[in-house]
Design a protein around this motif. Structure first.
Motif, PDB file in Angstrom:
ATOM      1  N   GLY A 666       0.834  -1.209   0.000  1.00 38.46           N
ATOM      2  CA  GLY A 666       0.000   0.000   0.000  1.00 38.46           C
ATOM      3  C   GLY A 666       0.868   1.258   0.000  1.00 38.46           C
ATOM      4  N   VAL A 667       0.284   2.370  -0.506  1.00 39.77           N
ATOM      5  CA  VAL A 667       1.097   3.593  -0.635  1.00 39.77           C
ATOM      6  C   VAL A 667       0.925   4.544   0.542  1.00 39.77           C
ATOM      7  CG1 VAL A 667       1.289   3.640  -3.131  1.00 39.77           C
ATOM      8  CG2 VAL A 667      -0.737   4.592  -2.061  1.00 39.77           C
ATOM      9  N   LYS A 668      -0.102   4.317   1.385  1.00 45.60           N
ATOM     10  CA  LYS A 668      -0.330   5.278   2.473  1.00 45.60           C
ATOM     11  C   LYS A 668       0.787   5.169   3.506  1.00 45.60           C
ATOM     12  CE  LYS A 668      -3.652   6.887   5.794  1.00 45.60           C
ATOM     13  NZ  LYS A 668      -4.806   6.616   6.591  1.00 45.60           N
ATOM     14  N   LYS A 669       1.314   6.346   3.886  1.00 48.91           N
ATOM     15  CA  LYS A 669       2.442   6.339   4.811  1.00 48.91           C
ATOM     16  C   LYS A 669       1.931   6.275   6.247  1.00 48.91           C
ATOM     17  CE  LYS A 669       6.505   9.001   5.848  1.00 48.91           C
ATOM     18  NZ  LYS A 669       7.017  10.318   5.999  1.00 48.91           N
ATOM     19  N   PRO A 670       2.407   5.279   7.042  1.00 45.43           N
ATOM     20  CA  PRO A 670       1.927   5.216   8.432  1.00 45.43           C
ATOM     21  C   PRO A 670       2.474   6.385   9.252  1.00 45.43           C
ATOM     22  CG  PRO A 670       3.537   3.457   7.985  1.00 45.43           C
ATOM     23  CD  PRO A 670       3.358   4.225   6.711  1.00 45.43           C
ATOM     24  N   MET A 671       1.795   6.689  10.344  1.00 45.69           N
ATOM     25  CA  MET A 671       2.285   7.696  11.297  1.00 45.69           C
ATOM     26  C   MET A 671       3.577   7.146  11.928  1.00 45.69           C
ATOM     27  SD  MET A 671       0.204  10.361  12.189  1.00 45.69           S
ATOM     28  CE  MET A 671      -1.306  11.024  11.549  1.00 45.69           C
ATOM     29  N   PRO A 672       4.408   8.038  12.508  1.00 47.48           N
ATOM     30  CA  PRO A 672       5.706   7.574  13.010  1.00 47.48           C
ATOM     31  C   PRO A 672       5.601   6.496  14.101  1.00 47.48           C
ATOM     32  CG  PRO A 672       5.319   9.910  13.534  1.00 47.48           C
ATOM     33  CD  PRO A 672       4.228   9.478  12.633  1.00 47.48           C
ATOM     34  N   TYR A 673       6.471   5.476  14.014  1.00 46.56           N
ATOM     35  CA  TYR A 673       6.553   4.420  15.023  1.00 46.56           C
ATOM     36  C   TYR A 673       7.977   3.877  14.967  1.00 46.56           C
ATOM     37  CZ  TYR A 673       6.438   1.070  11.168  1.00 46.56           C
ATOM     38  OH  TYR A 673       6.747   0.357  10.037  1.00 46.56           O
ATOM     39  N   LYS A 674       8.380   3.144  16.038  1.00 47.34           N
ATOM     40  CA  LYS A 674       9.763   2.639  16.068  1.00 47.34           C
ATOM     41  C   LYS A 674       9.882   1.310  15.323  1.00 47.34           C
ATOM     42  CE  LYS A 674      11.662   4.873  20.191  1.00 47.34           C
ATOM     43  NZ  LYS A 674      10.686   4.997  21.301  1.00 47.34           N
ATOM     44  N   SER A 675       9.071   0.310  15.722  1.00 42.39           N
ATOM     45  CA  SER A 675       9.220  -0.991  15.063  1.00 42.39           C
ATOM     46  C   SER A 675       7.942  -1.796  15.204  1.00 42.39           C
ATOM     47  CB  SER A 675      10.369  -1.769  15.706  1.00 42.39           C
ATOM     48  OG  SER A 675      10.014  -2.100  17.035  1.00 42.39           O
ATOM     49  N   ILE A 676       7.846  -2.864  14.412  1.00 43.01           N
ATOM     50  CA  ILE A 676       6.687  -3.764  14.511  1.00 43.01           C
ATOM     51  C   ILE A 676       7.178  -5.197  14.348  1.00 43.01           C
ATOM     52  CG2 ILE A 676       6.122  -3.550  12.045  1.00 43.01           C
ATOM     53  CD1 ILE A 676       3.084  -3.634  13.200  1.00 43.01           C
ATOM     54  N   LYS A 677       6.643  -6.095  15.186  1.00 41.54           N
ATOM     55  CA  LYS A 677       7.065  -7.503  15.122  1.00 41.54           C
ATOM     56  C   LYS A 677       5.829  -8.386  14.933  1.00 41.54           C
ATOM     57  CE  LYS A 677      10.732  -6.996  18.631  1.00 41.54           C
ATOM     58  NZ  LYS A 677      10.225  -6.165  19.708  1.00 41.54           N
ATOM     59  N   GLY A 678       6.034  -9.531  14.286  1.00 40.34           N
ATOM     60  CA  GLY A 678       4.958 -10.523  14.186  1.00 40.34           C
ATOM     61  C   GLY A 678       4.135 -10.452  12.922  1.00 40.34           C
ATOM     62  N   LEU A 679       4.588  -9.658  11.919  1.00 38.92           N
ATOM     63  CA  LEU A 679       3.795  -9.527  10.688  1.00 38.92           C
ATOM     64  C   LEU A 679       3.706 -10.848   9.921  1.00 38.92           C
ATOM     65  CD1 LEU A 679       4.933  -6.062   9.256  1.00 38.92           C
ATOM     66  CD2 LEU A 679       2.859  -6.606  10.478  1.00 38.92           C
ATOM     67  N   GLU A 680       4.680 -11.751  10.184  1.00 37.76           N
ATOM     68  CA  GLU A 680       4.696 -13.018   9.409  1.00 37.76           C
ATOM     69  C   GLU A 680       3.498 -13.907   9.762  1.00 37.76           C
ATOM     70  OE1 GLU A 680       7.157 -13.520  13.122  1.00 37.76           O
ATOM     71  OE2 GLU A 680       6.925 -11.979  11.588  1.00 37.76           O
ATOM     72  N   HIS A 681       2.781 -13.590  10.859  1.00 33.01           N
ATOM     73  CA  HIS A 681       1.687 -14.480  11.286  1.00 33.01           C
ATOM     74  C   HIS A 681       0.360 -14.173  10.600  1.00 33.01           C
ATOM     75  CE1 HIS A 681       4.503 -15.943  14.160  1.00 33.01           C
ATOM     76  NE2 HIS A 681       4.530 -14.824  14.848  1.00 33.01           N
TER      77      HIS A 681
END
Length: 941
Positions: A666-681
Motif C-alpha cells: 500500500g502507498v499510504k504512509k503510516p504515522m511515526p513508530y519505532k518498530s513492529i514484530k509478528g507480521l509473518e503471522h
C-alpha cells in the motif's frame, strides 16, 4: 380538545417502506425515534418530515428563484400539520478539503480574525517594537513640536532595498516637478539620463521640501505633508539638517525605527484561505512537499549504471542516460563508479541541473568535438512533474520521492509574516488556534484584564460571541480539539457534534431539529454532556427529534416512537409510542432489550488466541505518547477509550497502513513508530469503514458485492442466451445492448418541469424493468434478470442455492441481517448501518485464510440492539476460524464480548494518547482510573 399546534401531525406517510402510517409528535419536546436498522426511522424523520420542511421553505421563493434552486419532490405523505422550520444535522462527514479546519466550521476562527483585525496591537518584524500610525493632523503637530526652530528636509520614500538602474523612474520624478532625490543617503539633483548601478541594492526618496520650522511655517508644512504622503504611499521621512538619522511618519501601521509599514489590518489578512493572508510559499496549507535525497539515492555505494538513482532505474538507451554519459565524460568519471566516488560538482548537475558546452579530443580520429550538456536535474524534474503534471499516477510517482514537511517560510502557521506580528496578550492568532478548546476557554476567561479601554469597547461583542461558541464545544465533549485541526481528520461523530455546537450557538428558537445518531463515536462518559446539550436546545423553545439506538438517550427522551416490527418490507409501522416508562411495558423487540427480558449474553469463557502476537512499538503519531501495544492474534480485540484519545491514530493511521504496506504494498504512509514484530503471522488484512457504498441510483447491493457479475454470467450460459450469442454484458443495465434505451437502464424517466420539481415516472417502454424485451425473454428457473433484481435477499438465497459462488455471497448478506433488502435496491436508499453491513458482507464473502486480520471502525453505527447481536454472531464465527478481528468501538455490548480490550486514554487530545490498560473485559473492569472500566463493570454485573 388538544390545541392542534402542540403536535406535529403526520398523516398517511408512505415514503420507502413506511406503511401509510399516522403519527403525532409532541412539539418543543425531546423525541427519540428508534427501531431496527432499516425499519423506516430515517424514512420518517428525514425523508418525510425534513423533506417536507425543506420543500415548504423553497416554495416561499418566487417561481423565478425556484428554477435555479431545482425543486424538491413532495414526499409521499397525505398531510403534515404543525411543522416549523426544519434543520437537519446528519452523519454526512464534513468537508475533506485541507483548507477546512475546526475553527472555520465552527466560525470561531472568523470571529478571531475580526478580533485581531480590530483590536490587536501590531509589532515590527524587524525590531519587535510596537507599530504606530498617525493622522495628517497628528503628524503636523509632532513635527511642529519635535523640530521647533530646526531646519528639516521632508522626503517621500519610494524604493526600499531593491536592485535596478531606475532611469525611467528619475525621468518620471522630474516630470512631476521635483528636482532633488536622496539616493542611498545622499541628496542629488536629478540630471538627464541619470542611472544607478543595476546590480546593487538602492534606497530612493524624493526630496519634497526643505524648510525651517517655526510659527509661520504651519500652512506650508501642511501642504508638504499631504504631497509627501501622496508620493510616498502614506509614508514620509523627516531628516534634520545636521544629523542624518531619519524619522518616519505614516498613516498606516509603521515601525518608527526602520520605517517598514503594514497595511491597516482587515479580517482577510488573518485568513489562510485568502491571498491577502495566506503564506505565499505553501498557499496557506502550512505544508509543502520537498524532495528527499535519501529516497532518490538510498545507497551511494551502488553505481548509476546499476540503478543507484532510483527514479531513473538501471541503465537503458534513453536521452537521460546519454546526458549522464556526457556529464561523466566532462567530469572524468564512469557510470559504473559508485555514486560516492562521483565528483561533487558533477553530482550537483545530475541532481539540480545545469547547462554548458565543452570540447573533447577524439583520440581515434584526432579531432576535437563540441558537446553540450543541457540537463534539467533529477530533483527539478520530480518537482516539476509533481507541480505541473495533469496525471494522477505521475503525481503519485513523484510524491514517492518527496516528504511532506512544514512550510519553511511560515513554519506551518499558514499565514504571512505580517499577520503573525499582530498580538493580543502576547499571543498571535496562530498560537491561539493551536490551543486545545479547554485552554482557549481559560485564555478568553481572563482576557479583559489585559485589554485597554479602547480595545475593550471594540471587542466586547466579539468576545461574547467567541465565548458562547467555545462553551458549546465544551458542552458536547470536544474540549480536546484545537481550532487548527483539519476537518478531514475528524471522525463522523466529532463532525456531527461540531455541527450541533454550531447550531446551538446560533440560538434559534421555534425550530425543529432532526439529528441522526449524534452519539456515534462518543464514549459513555461524554454521553451525558451530549444529552444535556439537546435538552438545552429543547428548553429554549425548539422541538428536537433524534433518530437513535442509545439506551441513555432513549431514557432521557420526553417521548419515544418505536418503528418496526422488522426491517425493510417487514417494518414501516409504529409498534409502540409513549414515554420511556410506557415503552418498557410493551412486548416489542426494543422494549425487551430496554427492560432486560432480552440481552446480549456475556460469553462463558474467552478465547485463548493462537499464541502469536503483533507488537507495535513506539507509536508517536498525532497525540500518541510513545505507545507500545500487543495485538494477540486469533482473538476478537476491542480498542476503546474516550473520544479523541488516539484510537483512530493508533489503528487507522499507524497499524493499518503498516499491515497494508507489508501485504499489498500500500502507498499510504503510516504515522511515526519505532518498530513492529509478528507480521509473518498474518497473510491478509481487510479494513471496513463507514463511508457510503455508492452515491448513484445505479449502484445497488448486487453490483457492490460483485454478485451481479456472477448472476449475469449465469444468465449468459443459459441455452437460449448461447443460441442468441448473448454475452454477460447483455444483462447489464449500465451499458448499451441489453438495457432499455428509453430510460437508459434506470427504470424511471425524469421529466423536467421548468418551474416545478422534476417528476420521476416509470419508464413506459420497459415498465420499470430496466431491460429491453429480448433480454427479458432469457429466463433461468422461470425468472428474468429483472425479476432477480426485485427479489429480496431471503428469496434469492433459496433461488440460487445450487450455484455455490452466488449462494456464498448472498448467504453472507443474509447472515449480517439484511435478508429484507432487494438485490437491486438503490444504494442511495440504504441507511448508514445497512451500507456498512453490505460492505462487511462483501468482505466476508471472500474466502478467509484463517490468518486474516479484519479492522472494523465502529461497526455498530446505526444498529439496534438486535442488529448488534446478529453482527457479533458473524464476527464470532470469523474469529472461531482462527482470524483476528479488531474493532474500534465504544458500545459496551461489543466491548463485553471481546476477548482482549485495549483502553487508550486518559482524556482526549493532548491529555490522551497513552495505553491505560489491556486484558480481558473482566481484567479491564477492575482498573481504578479507566473511564471505560467504570461503565464496563456495570455491564458485566
Amino acid at each position: 380538545m388538544i390545541k392542534h399546534e402542540e403536535y406535529i401531525e403526520v398523516l398517511g406517510a408512505r415514503v420507502h417502506n413506511l406503511k401509510n402510517i399516522d403519527v403525532r409528535i409532541p412539539r418543543e419536546k425531546l423525541v427519540v425515534i428508534t427501531g431496527l436498522s432499516g425499519s423506516g426511522k430515517s424514512s420518517l424523520a428525514f425523508d418525510t418530515i425534513y423533506a417536507e420542511g425543506q420543500r415548504r421553505y423553497i416554495e416561499t421563493f418566487s417561481a423565478y428563484a425556484r428554477q435555479f434552486l431545482g425543486g424538491l419532490e413532495r414526499p409521499d405523505v397525505d398531510k403534515i400539520d404543525g411543522l416549523s422550520p426544519v434543520i437537519s444535522i446528519e452523519q454526512k462527514t464534513t468537508n475533506k478539503s485541507p483548507r477546512s479546519t475546526v475553527g472555520t466550521i465552527t466560525e470561531i476562527y472568523d470571529f478571531l480574525r475580526l478580533l485581531y483585525a480590530r483590536a490587536a496591537d501590531a509589532y515590527s518584524y524587524n525590531t519587535n517594537k510596537k507599530m504606530v500610525s498617525y493622522s495628517d493632523e497628528q503628524i503636523k503637530e509632532l513635527i511642529l513640536k519635535d523640530f521647533d526652530q530646526k531646519k528639516i528636509v521632508i522626503l517621500a520614500p519610494i524604493i526600499k532595498s531593491r536592485k535596478g538602474h531606475y532611469r525611467e523612474l528619475f525621468e518620471q520624478i522630474a516630470k512631476q516637478g521635483f528636482v532633488k532625490v536622496r539616493v542611498d543617503g545622499e541628496i542629488l539633483e536629478i540630471e538627464k539620463g541619470m542611472r544607478l548601478d543595476r546590480y546593487k541594492m538602492h534606497d530612493i526618496e524624493i526630496v519634497i521640501d526643505r524648510l525651517l520650522i517655526n510659527n509661520s511655517s504651519e500652512k506650508r508644512l501642511e501642504e508638504t505633508i499631504t504631497t509627501a504622503l501622496y508620493s510616498g504611499e502614506n509614508i514620509l521621512m523627516v531628516l534634520e539638517h545636521e544629523t542624518n538619522t531619519p524619522r518616519y511618519f505614516s498613516r498606516e501601521l509603521m515601525c518608527p525605527e526602520t520605517g517598514i509599514s503594514y497595511q491597516n489590518p482587515e479580517p482577510n489578512n488573518f485568513s489562510f484561505n485568502s491571498p491577502k493572508g495566506a503564506c505565499e510559499t505553501c498557499n496557506g496549507l502550512g505544508k509543502i512537499n520537498k524532495v528527499n535525497l535519501q529516497k532518490i539515492i538510498p545507497d551511494n555505494t551502488i553505481s548509476i549504471k546499476s540503478g543507484g538513482i532510483v527514479p531513473i532505474g538501471e541503465q537503458k538507451t534513453s536521452w537521460i542516460f546519454k546526458q549522464l554519459q556526457l556529464i561523466a565524460d566532462r567530469y572524468k568519471f564512469q557510470l559504473t563508479d559508485p555514486i560516492s566516488k562521483i565528483p561533487k560538482e558533477a553530482l550537483e548537475i545530475i541532481l539540480n541541473g545545469g547547462s554548458e558546452k565543452f570540447k573533447i579530443d577524439s583520440k581515434v580520429m584526432g579531432v576535437t568535438r563540441t558537446y553540450e550538456i543541457d540537463f534539467e536535474g533529477i530533483i527539478s524534474f520530480i518537482e516539476s512533474q509533481f507541480n505541473l503534471s495533469e496525471s494522477t499516477s505521475i503525481k503519485r510517482w513523484a510524491k514517492e520521492f518527496m516528504d511532506e514537511i512544514d512550510c519553511e517560510t511560515c513554519n506551518g502557521k499558514r499565514l504571512k509574516k505580517e499577520a503573525l506580528y499582530f498580538r493580543i496578550n502576547e499571543k498571535n492568532i496562530s498560537e491561539l488556534a493551536q490551543l486545545d478548546i479547554s485552554e482557549l476557554a481559560d485564555w478568553f476567561a481572563s482576557i479583559e484584564e489585559k485589554l485597554t479601554n479602547k480595545q475593550l469597547k471594540i471587542a466586547s461583542e466579539i468576545l461574547k460571541e467567541i465565548r458562547t461558541r467555545i462553551q458549546f464545544l465544551l458542552n458536547v465533549g470536544l474540549d480536546y480539539l484545537t481550532l487548527d485541526r483539519s476537518s478531514k481528520s475528524l471522525s463522523g461523530g466529532e463532525a456531527q457534534r461540531i455541527r450541533l455546537a454550531t447550531q446551538i450557538g446560533s440560538q434559534l428558537v421555534g425550530v425543529l431539529y432532526i439529528l441522526d445518531e449524534p452519539s456515534i463515536g462518543l464514549h459513555q462518559r461524554d454521553n451525558q454532556k451530549l444529552i444535556n446539550s439537546l435538552i438545552a436546545l429543547r428548553d429554549v423553545g425548539n422541538s428536537v427529534i433524534v433518530v437513535e439506538h442509545d439506551k441513555d438517550m432513549i431514557e432521557h427522551a420526553d417521548y419515544v416512537i418505536d418503528i418496526g416490527p422488522g426491517a425493510g418490507h417487514h417494518g414501516g409501522e409504529i409498534v409502540s409510542e409513549g414515554t420511556f416508562e410506557e415503552l418498557k411495558q410493551h412486548n416489542t423487540l426494543t422494549a425487551n432489550y430496554l427492560n432486560g427480558t432480552k440481552k446480549i449474553e456475556v460469553p462463558k469463557k474467552r478465547r485463548k488466541g493462537n499464541g502469536h502476537t503483533i507488537t507495535l512499538e513506539g507509536a508517536t503519531g498525532n497525540n500518541l505518547k510513545n505507545v507500545t501495544v500487543d495485538f494477540p492474534l486469533g482473538k476478537l480485540i476491542c480498542v476503546t477509550g474516550v473520544s479523541g484519545s488516539g484510537k483512530s491514530t493508533l489503528i487507522n493511521e499507524t497499524l493499518y497502513p503498516i499491515l497494508n504496506k507489508h501485504i499489498y504494498r500500500g502507498v499510504k504512509k503510516p504515522m511515526p513508530y519505532k518498530s513492529i514484530k509478528g507480521l509473518e503471522h498474518i497473510d491478509k488484512v481487510i479494513a471496513i469503514d463507514q463511508s457510503p457504498i455508492g452515491r448513484t441510483p445505479r449502484s445497488n447491493p448486487a453490483t457492490y458485492t460483485g454478485v451481479f457479475s456472477e448472476i449475469r454470467s449465469l444468465y449468459a450460459k443459459t441455452s437460449e442466451a448461447s443460441i442468441r450469442g448473448y454475452k454477460p454484458g447483455r444483462f447489464s443495465f449500465n451499458v448499451k445492448g441489453g438495457r432499455c434505451e428509453t430510460c437508459q437502464g434506470g427504470g424511471v424517466r425524469v421529466i423536467e418541469m421548468n418551474f416545478l420539481p422534476d417528476v420521476h415516472v416509470e419508464c413506459e417502454t420497459c415498465q420499470g424493468k430496466r431491460f429491453n424485451r429480448e433480454t427479458l425473454e432469457i429466463r433461468y428457473k422461470g425468472k428474468s434478470i429483472s425479476d432477480v433484481l426485485n427479489m429480496t435477499i431471503d428469496d434469492a438465497v433459496d433461488f440460487f442455492e445450487n450455484i455455490p459462488k452466488i449462494y456464498r455471497s448472498l448467504k453472507t448478506i443474509h447472515d449480517v441481517g439484511l435478508g429484507y433488502i432487494t438485490l437491486g435496491q438503490q444504494s442511495t436508499t440504504l441507511s448508514g448501518g445497512e451500507a456498512q453491513r453490505i460492505k462487511l458482507a462483501s468482505e466476508l464473502s471472500k474466502r478467509d485464510t484463517g490468518n486474516t486480520f479484519y479492522i472494523l471502525d465502529e461497526p455498530t453505527t446505526g444498529l439496534h440492539f438486535e442488529d448488534i447481536r446478529v453482527l457479533m454472531e458473524v464476527l464470532n464465527k470469523l474469529t472461531n476460524k482462527g482470524n483476528t478481528i479488531l474493532v474500534i468501538e465504544h458500545n459496551l455490548d461489543v466491548v463485553k464480548l471481546a476477548d482482549h480490550v485495549i483502553d487508550i486514554g486518559m482524556e482526549g487530545g493532548k491529555n490522551g494518547g497513552q495505553l491505560i490498560c489491556f486484558g480481558t473485559p473482566e481484567e479491564v473492569s477492575t482498573h481504578k482510573k479507566s473511564y471505560t472500566a467504570q461503565f464496563l463493570k456495570k455491564e458485566l454485573n
